[in-house]
Design an enzyme around this catalytic site. Structure first.
Site, PDB file in Angstrom:
ATOM      1  N   GLY A   1      32.905   4.702 -21.253  1.00 35.59           N
ATOM      2  CA  GLY A   1      31.880   5.709 -21.534  1.00 35.59           C
ATOM      3  C   GLY A   1      30.689   5.148 -22.296  1.00 35.59           C
TER       4      GLY A   1
ATOM      5  N   ILE B   1      33.382  -1.922 -17.475  1.00 33.71           N
ATOM      6  CA  ILE B   1      34.187  -2.462 -18.585  1.00 33.71           C
ATOM      7  C   ILE B   1      33.849  -1.727 -19.890  1.00 33.71           C
ATOM      8  CG2 ILE B   1      34.406  -4.523 -20.077  1.00 33.71           C
ATOM      9  CD1 ILE B   1      34.350  -6.221 -17.498  1.00 33.71           C
TER      10      ILE B   1
ATOM     11  N   GLU C   1       0.872  -1.186   0.000  1.00 33.18           N
ATOM     12  CA  GLU C   1       0.000   0.000   0.000  1.00 33.18           C
ATOM     13  C   GLU C   1       0.905   1.230   0.000  1.00 33.18           C
ATOM     14  OE1 GLU C   1      -2.763  -0.354   3.272  1.00 33.18           O
ATOM     15  OE2 GLU C   1      -3.700  -2.144   2.389  1.00 33.18           O
TER      16      GLU C   1
ATOM     17  N   ARG D   1      37.492  -4.126 -27.312  1.00 34.74           N
ATOM     18  CA  ARG D   1      37.993  -2.775 -27.055  1.00 34.74           C
ATOM     19  C   ARG D   1      39.501  -2.810 -26.777  1.00 34.74           C
ATOM     20  NH1 ARG D   1      36.630   2.482 -27.927  1.00 34.74           N
ATOM     21  NH2 ARG D   1      37.385   3.828 -26.255  1.00 34.74           N
TER      22      ARG D   1
ATOM     23  N   GLU E   1       9.885  -8.387  -3.741  1.00 32.61           N
ATOM     24  CA  GLU E   1       9.711  -9.610  -2.926  1.00 32.61           C
ATOM     25  C   GLU E   1      10.496  -9.522  -1.619  1.00 32.61           C
ATOM     26  OE1 GLU E   1       7.476 -11.443  -4.092  1.00 32.61           O
ATOM     27  OE2 GLU E   1       7.594 -11.368  -6.274  1.00 32.61           O
TER      28      GLU E   1
ATOM     29  N   THR F   1       2.547  -5.138  -9.920  1.00 36.18           N
ATOM     30  CA  THR F   1       3.121  -5.546 -11.201  1.00 36.18           C
ATOM     31  C   THR F   1       2.007  -6.226 -11.995  1.00 36.18           C
ATOM     32  OG1 THR F   1       5.256  -5.820 -10.158  1.00 36.18           O
ATOM     33  CG2 THR F   1       4.936  -6.925 -12.275  1.00 36.18           C
TER      34      THR F   1
HETATM   35  C1  LIG Z   1       8.771  -2.121  -9.594  1.00 39.59           C
HETATM   36  C2  LIG Z   1       8.114  -2.669  -8.369  1.00 39.59           C
HETATM   37  C3  LIG Z   1       7.164  -3.671  -8.485  1.00 39.59           C
HETATM   38  C4  LIG Z   1       6.494  -4.147  -7.351  1.00 39.59           C
HETATM   39  N1  LIG Z   1       5.509  -5.091  -7.497  1.00 39.59           N
HETATM   40  C5  LIG Z   1       4.752  -5.431  -6.427  1.00 39.59           C
HETATM   41  C6  LIG Z   1       3.632  -6.311  -6.561  1.00 39.59           C
HETATM   42  O1  LIG Z   1       3.361  -6.832  -7.645  1.00 39.59           O
HETATM   43  N2  LIG Z   1       2.844  -6.535  -5.486  1.00 39.59           N
HETATM   44  C7  LIG Z   1       3.103  -5.985  -4.264  1.00 39.59           C
HETATM   45  O2  LIG Z   1       2.355  -6.245  -3.321  1.00 39.59           O
HETATM   46  N3  LIG Z   1       4.187  -5.178  -4.086  1.00 39.59           N
HETATM   47  C8  LIG Z   1       5.007  -4.894  -5.122  1.00 39.59           C
HETATM   48  N4  LIG Z   1       6.089  -4.056  -4.974  1.00 39.59           N
HETATM   49  C9  LIG Z   1       6.355  -3.474  -3.664  1.00 39.59           C
HETATM   50  C10 LIG Z   1       7.568  -4.044  -2.986  1.00 39.59           C
HETATM   51  O3  LIG Z   1       7.299  -5.330  -2.512  1.00 39.59           O
HETATM   52  C11 LIG Z   1       7.957  -3.074  -1.873  1.00 39.59           C
HETATM   53  O4  LIG Z   1       8.424  -1.885  -2.481  1.00 39.59           O
HETATM   54  C12 LIG Z   1       9.036  -3.648  -0.987  1.00 39.59           C
HETATM   55  O5  LIG Z   1       8.525  -4.711  -0.211  1.00 39.59           O
HETATM   56  C13 LIG Z   1       9.602  -2.581  -0.028  1.00 39.59           C
HETATM   57  O6  LIG Z   1       8.580  -1.894   0.612  1.00 39.59           O
HETATM   58  P1  LIG Z   1       8.568  -0.287   0.640  1.00 39.59           P
HETATM   59  O7  LIG Z   1       8.838   0.186  -0.732  1.00 39.59           O
HETATM   60  O8  LIG Z   1       7.319   0.143   1.292  1.00 39.59           O
HETATM   61  O9  LIG Z   1       9.778   0.098   1.543  1.00 39.59           O
HETATM   62  P2  LIG Z   1       9.739   0.217   3.140  1.00 39.59           P
HETATM   63  O10 LIG Z   1       9.108  -0.983   3.730  1.00 39.59           O
HETATM   64  O11 LIG Z   1       9.169   1.540   3.498  1.00 39.59           O
HETATM   65  O12 LIG Z   1      11.296   0.201   3.471  1.00 39.59           O
HETATM   66  C14 LIG Z   1      12.126   1.328   3.266  1.00 39.59           C
HETATM   67  C15 LIG Z   1      13.546   0.955   3.691  1.00 39.59           C
HETATM   68  O13 LIG Z   1      13.572   0.607   5.083  1.00 39.59           O
HETATM   69  C16 LIG Z   1      14.099  -0.707   5.245  1.00 39.59           C
HETATM   70  N5  LIG Z   1      13.386  -1.365   6.345  1.00 39.59           N
HETATM   71  C17 LIG Z   1      12.043  -1.525   6.489  1.00 39.59           C
HETATM   72  N6  LIG Z   1      11.781  -2.173   7.625  1.00 39.59           N
HETATM   73  C18 LIG Z   1      12.974  -2.478   8.199  1.00 39.59           C
HETATM   74  C19 LIG Z   1      13.372  -3.160   9.396  1.00 39.59           C
HETATM   75  N7  LIG Z   1      12.481  -3.709  10.221  1.00 39.59           N
HETATM   76  N8  LIG Z   1      14.689  -3.245   9.669  1.00 39.59           N
HETATM   77  C20 LIG Z   1      15.623  -2.712   8.853  1.00 39.59           C
HETATM   78  N9  LIG Z   1      15.309  -2.047   7.699  1.00 39.59           N
HETATM   79  C21 LIG Z   1      14.005  -1.946   7.381  1.00 39.59           C
HETATM   80  C22 LIG Z   1      13.851  -1.407   3.912  1.00 39.59           C
HETATM   81  O14 LIG Z   1      14.729  -2.494   3.732  1.00 39.59           O
HETATM   82  C23 LIG Z   1      14.097  -0.256   2.944  1.00 39.59           C
HETATM   83  O15 LIG Z   1      15.484  -0.116   2.756  1.00 39.59           O
HETATM   84  C24 LIG Z   1       6.812  -3.613  -6.080  1.00 39.59           C
HETATM   85  C25 LIG Z   1       7.806  -2.634  -5.958  1.00 39.59           C
HETATM   86  C26 LIG Z   1       8.443  -2.160  -7.078  1.00 39.59           C
HETATM   87  C27 LIG Z   1       9.482  -1.074  -6.929  1.00 39.59           C
END
Ligand SMILES: Cc1cc2nc3c(=O)[nH]c(=O)nc-3n(C[C@H](O)[C@H](O)[C@H](O)COP(=O)(O)OP(=O)(O)OC[C@H]3O[C@@H](n4cnc5c(N)ncnc54)[C@H](O)[C@@H]3O)c2cc1C
Length: 401
Positions: free
Chosen positions: A356, A353, A131, A284, A379, A162
């Site tokens: 530019g 590698i 969300e 290259r 994931e 996705t």
């Molecule tokens: C191109 C793309 C496709 C996607 N497709 C799907 C999909 O099909 N379905 C779906 O449901 N989701 C999807 N996602 C979402 C994706 O699973 C989430 O972006 C991902 O799980 C990270 O969640 P967030 O972006 O809210 O980051 P956050 O959870 O807000 O995390 C932000 C940062 O804090 C770190 N962090 C968070 N909690 C902790 C903790 N407890 N300890 C240490 N570090 C922490 C994280 O590692 C990250 O570095 C997609 C994302 C992208 C970019």
């Protein structure tokens, strides 16, 4: 021609499937991938080709019209596809997770309704947990499904789907407290709803809007969207498995499979980066010889190839573990973590590698450079993988003293 990333012990059928997929990747995906990616264009012809190969039904049981293949076969196919273009493996991945959820948890009626058409690729799946305010912390989901007679009324906003626009069936994780006290832990008060919809954007079904494609840095071509539910009415028989309160565990199981898939994608992208790097390094010339003859570049190639091998071995191990019926969360977490980190490093070395030219959109490595970071996030981020790995290690190596 690849000596790297070989897999011992495959059956004749597995070898045949992989050779067909590799051939398809070389002829139908690689020649067009970069151009389509730059235009952010959905690869319709490629998807049709994959349908014809039966790839959408690869792991769906034969009784539902699929090929009934193992997770290993699937992961190796994903590796091949990602070597051609990572976005295409994204199109297959969410479809595959939804098919897996149906196969594992669906009611008889749900399997009969969806799996045959999913095997054909006629119905394609997306899955939705994230969300706007959460991704890693799935337990904080606020979208809600409330029972109203024979239906559930769903409200809430989802993010990062996705295949959100091109799919026909979305597995959506919502909070649902029917049958569970208000103070039930999040894990017991979530339900997976099977939401059918028309592909496209805008209001695709009363109460369900897919606003449009999110503009991304890479991983283009495949659509990633939001999903807005506003009084969306879902029949009660579209609760996955027929029972509420099990969604969290179902989705976590699906994601575990997805992690093997992401690891496989990391392997495929890294292999392609290595191929591009080793080829360019022999063409290259600097200081009177091919750069491949400079020891610094040879060392890079050696490190890259070692990473390709290690990631492949861990990915295969994680897939085989699941296929044997054993719990594989530790292995899947490790494989996903290592393969995505190594992929980023191998791609960066291949980019260096290229000098530019790596910065020019005319060179394929530029696309890979923008694609690899997605694997660090999707994931479950590296931090989340390490949390899973750490917890499992403490279970396995509990202090006995
Ligand atoms: C191109 C793309 C496709 C996607 N497709 C799907 C999909 O099909 N379905 C779906 O449901 N989701 C999807 N996602 C979402 C994706 O699973 C989430 O972006 C991902 O799980 C990270 O969640 P967030 O972006 O809210 O980051 P956050 O959870 O807000 O995390 C932000 C940062 O804090 C770190 N962090 C968070 N909690 C902790 C903790 N407890 N300890 C240490 N570090 C922490 C994280 O590692 C990250 O570095 C997609 C994302 C992208 C970019």
């Amino acid at each position: 021609m690849s000596r790297l990333a070989q897999t011992a012990g495959l059956t004749d059928i597995q070898r045949e499937i992989l050779s067909t997929v590799r051939d398809f990747v070389d002829k139908e995906i690689l020649p067009v991938a970069t151009e389509l990616e730059h235009r952010d264009e959905y690869p319709t012809a490629i998807v049709e080709g994959l349908r014809e190969l039966g790839l959408f039904g690869l792991m769906i049981p034969e009784e539902y019209g699929g090929l009934g293949e193992s997770l290993l076969t699937y992961a190796l196919c994903v590796e091949e596809i990602a070597r051609g273009w990572m976005s295409v493996s994204g199109i297959v991945n969410t479809h595959f997770i939804v098919a897996y959820l149906l196969k594992r948890y669906g009611t008889r009626e749900q399997k009969d309704t969806f799996l045959p058409r999913m095997a054909e690729g006629e119905v394609r799946g997306a899955f939705s947990m994230s969300e706007p305010a959460l991704g890693s912390d799935v337990s904080a989901i606020t979208s809600k499904g409330v029972r109203d007679g024979d239906v559930y009324v769903l409200n809430g906003q989802k993010m990062w789907l996705t295949n959100g626009g091109t799919s026909h069936l979305v597995a959506v994780l919502c909070r649902s407290e029917e049958g569970h006290p208000q103070d039930a832990p999040a894990h017991r008060s979530m339900t997976t709803f099977l939401v059918e919809k028309e592909p496209g954007f805008g209001e695709v079904r009363p109460g369900l809007t897919i606003p449009g494609k999110i503009d991304k840095m890479g991983y283009k071509g495949v659509d990633t969207t939001e999903l807005v539910m506003d009084g969306l009415r879902i029949p009660a028989d579209r609760v996955l498995g027929g029972t509420t309160g099990r969604g969290f565990y179902q989705m976590m199981d699906g994601v575990e499979i997805g992690r093997v898939n992401v690891a496989a994608r990391g392997c495929g992208v890294a292999q392609r980066a290595f191929e591009l790097g080793v080829s360019y390094a022999q063409q290259r010339h600097t200081f009177g010889k091919p750069i491949a003859q400079h020891q610094a570049i040879q060392f890079k190639l050696a490190e890259m190839a070692t990473k390709v091998e290690a990631a492949h071995a861990m990915m295969v191990n994680a897939a085989r573990k699941k296929d044997s019926g054993e719990r594989n969360d530790l292995e899947a977490g490790m494989a996903k973590y290592l393969a995505s980190e190594y992929c980023k490093e191998v791609v960066e070395d291949a980019f260096r590698i290229h000098g530019g030219y790596g910065f020019s959109k005319e060179y394929e490595i530029e696309r890979l450079y923008r694609e690899a970071p997605m694997l660090l996030i999707g994931e479950g981020t590296a931090e989340i993988q390490k949390m899973i790995i750490g917890r499992r290690l403490l279970e396995e190596y509990r202090f006995q003293g």
